[in-house]
Design an enzyme around this catalytic site. Structure first.
Site, short mmCIF file in Angstrom:
data_model
loop_
_atom_site.label_atom_id
_atom_site.label_comp_id
_atom_site.label_asym_id
_atom_site.label_seq_id
_atom_site.Cartn_x
_atom_site.Cartn_y
_atom_site.Cartn_z
N VAL A 90 5.69 1.44 7.38
CA VAL A 90 6.06 2.83 7.60
C VAL A 90 4.79 3.64 7.79
O VAL A 90 3.99 3.76 6.86
CB VAL A 90 6.87 3.39 6.41
CG1 VAL A 90 7.25 4.85 6.67
CG2 VAL A 90 8.11 2.55 6.16
N ASP A 98 5.98 2.23 1.98
CA ASP A 98 5.09 1.10 2.19
C ASP A 98 4.38 1.30 3.53
O ASP A 98 5.01 1.22 4.60
CB ASP A 98 5.91 -0.20 2.20
CG ASP A 98 5.05 -1.45 2.28
OD1 ASP A 98 3.87 -1.35 2.67
OD2 ASP A 98 5.57 -2.55 1.99
N HIS A 99 3.07 1.54 3.47
CA HIS A 99 2.33 1.88 4.69
C HIS A 99 2.11 0.68 5.61
O HIS A 99 1.57 0.84 6.70
CB HIS A 99 0.98 2.50 4.31
CG HIS A 99 0.56 3.59 5.25
ND1 HIS A 99 1.18 3.84 6.45
CD2 HIS A 99 -0.46 4.49 5.17
CE1 HIS A 99 0.60 4.85 7.06
NE2 HIS A 99 -0.41 5.27 6.30
N ARG A 100 2.51 -0.53 5.16
CA ARG A 100 2.42 -1.68 6.05
C ARG A 100 3.43 -1.57 7.19
O ARG A 100 3.17 -2.02 8.30
CB ARG A 100 2.64 -2.98 5.29
CG ARG A 100 1.58 -3.33 4.27
CD ARG A 100 1.96 -4.58 3.49
NE ARG A 100 3.19 -4.39 2.74
CZ ARG A 100 3.76 -5.34 1.99
NH1 ARG A 100 3.20 -6.54 1.91
NH2 ARG A 100 4.86 -5.09 1.32
N PRO A 135 0.85 -1.21 0.00
CA PRO A 135 0.00 0.00 0.00
C PRO A 135 0.87 1.25 0.00
O PRO A 135 1.58 1.53 0.96
CB PRO A 135 -0.80 -0.13 1.31
CG PRO A 135 0.02 -1.03 2.18
CD PRO A 135 0.75 -1.95 1.28
#
Length: 476
Positions: free
Chosen positions: A450, A446-448, A270
């Site tokens: 960060v 990467d919002h997983r 994401p």
């Protein structure tokens, strides 16, 4: 093609060129059936998803057959060339399969071994000296060669060189001479090769010959195809439809690998992108000062050097950004080293080689590494190993005059920094509007693994260093 069982014939297989790659495309053959080869001689150039490399033959002998034409994608471990060794070296070369070449085997003196770079399996790419195909051997007697060419042309036209009428469908022995890409072009354009007059060596039909066959004759309306070449358009198609208005380019090599990686990354991680616009006037002044420094003589000194150093400083202050997501183990892997990737546009497509352990390099060392990375990429000599193991990437879209962008992460990385064009703009400086050097940075992550806070801190730190480059010392 019949499988060779003669014990004196060696089958040379597509080798494993490293980094777990399972296939390669044959770019160029440097030999043909009947050629004598020696141990270590480069016989072809292949392109993997990472780089172009040259393949040397590991034994002496005479080429018996080429199993695949140029442009073929071949799996690792598949035989690509048969070579007669020992007693088999004196045997006549087996006719090459139709897809490789449609011309009869020719005779002549042995061609000299390619000079210059030594043959290796990994690390060399496309270059001016390596992509030129060896000239085809011709008849020793010029008159005989001329007669042979005339005979071939006569066979193709059915009546001789001056016969204007198109022949009936040729028999297998009278098949026009053309390479596979030219045959495909003729098929796409609806051209019967039996009606084309060849201009290539030994009566071979070229791409130009095919295009000439569909060009309008004098006095003929532009766009109108000869009746004997292409069928009349259907009622639904416009009368001026031109079959050459589109070009189809096979998706292979670097382009295919890049496409697969980007699709996989975009739909797996994401993405979140944040932006900041920053005054880099002081950084640009430092760049000019470093260019005059004797310690940087002969090194590439440009804004990318200080931007790279600024990102390395930001990573040191926020180490969690330098990580990857392990889906199988359901773990976040934090890297204690930085393999800094630099996106490079090359004639072969976009590649992202990286500088190993960039965090441990001084500024002059980093300048040298960046210079070598860029020059190697432009020359097409980037090795597969140089494009593996990256942890974070910089893409400089500003060189194209673009303000910024929303870059897609490289697979296995958690962040990528896009740098926009540096432009002179009105800017409030010390309470007054002044012309300043300004750029816009974009950080995708990467919002997983960060979150917004971490991503914002990293981007803010990069901007702070570029605004006040003395922080390279105070934050060290």
């Amino acid at each position: 093609m019949t499988t060779m069982t003669d014990s004196s014939v060696r089958e040379f297989k597509m080798p494993d060129v490293g980094e777990g790659l399972t296939e390669a495309e044959i770019l160029k053959w440097y030999v043909e059936p009947g050629d004598t080869v020696t141990d270590g001689q480069v016989v072809c150039e292949v392109e993997t998803a990472k780089a172009a490399v040259e393949l040397p033959i590991p034994y002496d002998g005479v080429v018996r057959a080429l199993h695949f034409p140029e442009g073929s994608t071949v799996d690792v471990g598949t035989s690509i060339i048969a070579v007669g060794v020992g007693d088999g070296a004196a045997a006549a070369a087996e006719p090459v399969q139709e897809a490789v070449a449609d011309t009869p085997a020719t005779t002549g003196a042995e061609e000299p071994k390619p000079e210059g770079r030594q043959p290796v399996l990994v690390g060399y790419g496309v270059s001016t000296s390596s992509t030129r195909r060896r000239p085809r051997k011709g008849a020793k007697d010029p008159a005989a060669a001329q007669d042979a060419s005339a005979a071939i042309q006569a066979e193709m036209n059915g009546h001789g060189p001056s016969a204007p009428a198109a022949p009936a469908a040729p028999s297998a022995g009278d098949r026009p001479l053309a390479k596979p890409p030219v045959r495909k072009l003729a098929k796409d354009l609806g051209v019967d090769l039996a009606t084309v007059v060849p201009s290539g060596p030994d009566g071979v039909i070229t791409r130009e010959d095919v295009h000439a066959a569909v060009a309008p004759a004098p006095g003929e309306a532009p766009g109108a195809a000869p009746a004997a070449v292409a069928p009349a358009p259907s009622p639904a198609a416009p009368a001026s439809y031109d079959t050459a208005r589109e070009t189809r380019v096979p998706v292979k090599g670097v382009r295919r690998a890049t496409a697969a990686a980007m699709v996989g990354s975009a739909f797996t991680a994401p993405h979140v992108t944040e932006f900041v616009t920053v005054d880099v006037t002081r950084t640009m002044k430092l760049v000019e000062a470093l260019k005059q420094d004797k310690e940087y003589t002969g090194l590439r000194v440009n804004p990318l050097l200080l931007i790279s150093k600024a990102l390395l400083v930001a990573i040191r202050r926020n180490p969690e950004i330098n990580a990857s997501w392990d889906e199988a183990a359901q773990e976040i892997v934090v890297k204690h080293y930085v393999n800094l990737g630099i996106a490079a546009a090359t004639p072969r497509g976009l590649i992202v080689p990286n500088i190993k352990d960039a965090q441990a390099q001084t500024l002059p060392q980093l300048a040298g590494s960046l210079g070598e990375l860029v020059s190697t990429a432009r020359e097409g000599r980037t090795s597969p190993a140089a494009m593996q193991g990256g942890t974070v990437t910089i893409t400089n879209v500003g060189v194209f005059g673009v303000d910024t962008g929303t870059p897609i992460l490289n697979p296995g990385e958690s962040a990528i920094l896009a740098v926009g064009a540096i432009k002179l703009q009105p800017w409030v400086h010390k309470g007054k509007v002044k012309p300043r050097q300004v750029t816009t940075l974009a950080l995708s992550f990467d919002h997983r693994l960060v979150d917004g806070e971490l991503g914002s801190k990293v981007l803010a730190d990069v901007a702070a260093v570029l605004e006040q480059p003395k922080r390279l010392i105070s934050w060290a």
